[in-house]
Design an enzyme around this catalytic site. Structure first.
Site, mmCIF file in Angstrom:
data_model
loop_
_atom_site.group_PDB
_atom_site.id
_atom_site.type_symbol
_atom_site.label_atom_id
_atom_site.label_comp_id
_atom_site.label_asym_id
_atom_site.label_seq_id
_atom_site.Cartn_x
_atom_site.Cartn_y
_atom_site.Cartn_z
ATOM 1 N N CYS A 108 0.895 -1.163 0.000
ATOM 2 C CA CYS A 108 0.000 0.000 0.000
ATOM 3 C C CYS A 108 0.924 1.201 0.000
ATOM 4 C CB CYS A 108 -0.915 0.029 1.225
ATOM 5 S SG CYS A 108 -1.854 1.582 1.346
ATOM 6 N N CYS A 111 -0.738 4.242 2.484
ATOM 7 C CA CYS A 111 -0.584 4.118 3.941
ATOM 8 C C CYS A 111 -0.310 2.668 4.292
ATOM 9 C CB CYS A 111 -1.780 4.693 4.681
ATOM 10 S SG CYS A 111 -3.393 4.130 4.128
ATOM 11 N N SER A 112 -1.330 1.896 4.573
ATOM 12 C CA SER A 112 -1.091 0.521 5.004
ATOM 13 C C SER A 112 -2.324 -0.336 4.777
ATOM 14 C CB SER A 112 -0.724 0.501 6.483
ATOM 15 O OG SER A 112 -1.729 1.184 7.211
ATOM 16 N N CYS A 113 -3.072 -0.066 3.707
ATOM 17 C CA CYS A 113 -4.270 -0.857 3.423
ATOM 18 C C CYS A 113 -3.858 -2.321 3.255
ATOM 19 C CB CYS A 113 -4.965 -0.339 2.163
ATOM 20 S SG CYS A 113 -5.478 1.375 2.338
#
Lengths: 204, 109
Positions: A108, A111-113
């Site tokens: 991602c 961000c951090s999906c």
């Protein structure tokens, strides 16, 4: 000085971020914007229930049941829901299948999906700037650092997750696993193999 | 969601406040106070901003950026304005410092 009392006269002071989180929680619950019971339920889910064992079940089923694999290719979210696994936010899951021609890897860059319902909370390296920046730019180098060397002819395809679409890599089924049942197969499927930074393990 | 329990392995959070922060954010979104795409956009911007000076690790740096994002969103919406958040944080700090060890720590209200 007598030493028959506690060394800490007062409670241990939490860290600055811990106090800031407590303050937000206090304000939001007082205003009725969040329900403490809902908070507890979310904590229980992510600390205790979800994790890569759920993704591994999906992979093991895909390996052993061609009809499930076909359903997964058609509509991953719906196929996964038939195993009783679904996201809390209605996010769409897309299963990407490794083949001798193509290896898939997930990142991602925003961000951090991450497919929480299938893999839980992402590991620190997935959330690091180093991985997020380099996975797209130099995937083979990143894979090598994970100990994965792909055959020359196998392409690497990198999938960038979003809030709406989360990817699950279906690793290739290891050789010599014909006689294994789904539980035995699931044990070969590591978290990293479902992010694409690893391969499914060989049977012991 | 299935009812089975995850095998014990790596803990998903390094510190309890990170888990609380995560739960608070998800709960706000699930209650419809902001959409998850709106969250990821705001969070992505803070990560980018914080990461401009030096690459962020995926642990302390990451959760710090998460907290800054949520504080900013709540300040902007007025649900937890900066002044109010600072006041309540100070109340908690005082409560910890004045509560005898072993007793439950509470604030008024």
């Amino acid at each position: 000085m007598p030493h028959d009392h506690h060394d800490h006269p007062h409670s241990l002071l939490p860290s600055d971020p811990a106090l800031r989180v407590k303050a937000l929680e206090t304000i939001l619950t007082r205003k009725g914007l969040v329900d403490p019971a809902a908070l507890d339920a979310i904590l229980e889910t992510y600390e205790k229930k979800v994790g890569p064992h759920l993704g591994a079940r999906v992979v093991a089923r895909a390996w052993s049941d061609p009809a499930f694999m076909a359903a997964l290719r058609q509509d991953s979210t719906a196929a996964i829901a038939t195993l009783g696994i679904s996201g809390r936010q209605g996010e769409h899951v897309v299963a990407v299948e490794n083949t001798p021609e193509t290896h898939n890897m997930v990142v991602c860059t925003l961000c951090s999906c991450y497919p929480w319902p299938l893999l839980g909370i992402p590991p620190a390296w997935y959330k690091s700037d180093a991985y997020r920046a380099r996975a797209v730019r130099e995937p083979r180098k990143v894979l090598a650092e994970f100990g994965v060397t792909l055959p020359e002819g196998q392409k690497v395809r990198v999938w960038d997750s979003t809030a709406e679409v989360r990817y699950l890599v279906i690793p290739m089924r290891p050789e010599g696993t014909e006689g294994l049942d789904e539980a035995q197969l699931a044990a070969l499927v590591s978290r990293d193999s479902m992010i694409g930074t690893g391969l499914a393990g060989a049977p012991a | 969601m299935t009812t089975e329990t995850a095998p014990t392995g790596t803990a998903p959070f390094d510190e309890p406040w990170q888990a609380q922060l995560f739960a608070l954010t998800v709960a706000l979104s699930e209650a419809g106070h902001f959409s998850w795409p709106a969250w990821t956009e705001a969070f992505g911007a803070v990560l980018k901003d914080h990461g401009a000076a030096r690459p962020l690790d995926g642990q302390g740096d990451y959760w710090n950026a998460w907290l800054v994002t949520l504080e900013h969103l709540l300040d902007g919406s007025g649900w937890a304005a900066r002044d109010e958040a600072e006041q309540v944080r100070a109340l908690w700090e005082d409560a910890y410092l004045s509560t005898p060890h072993g007793k439950p720590v509470r604030i008024a209200g």
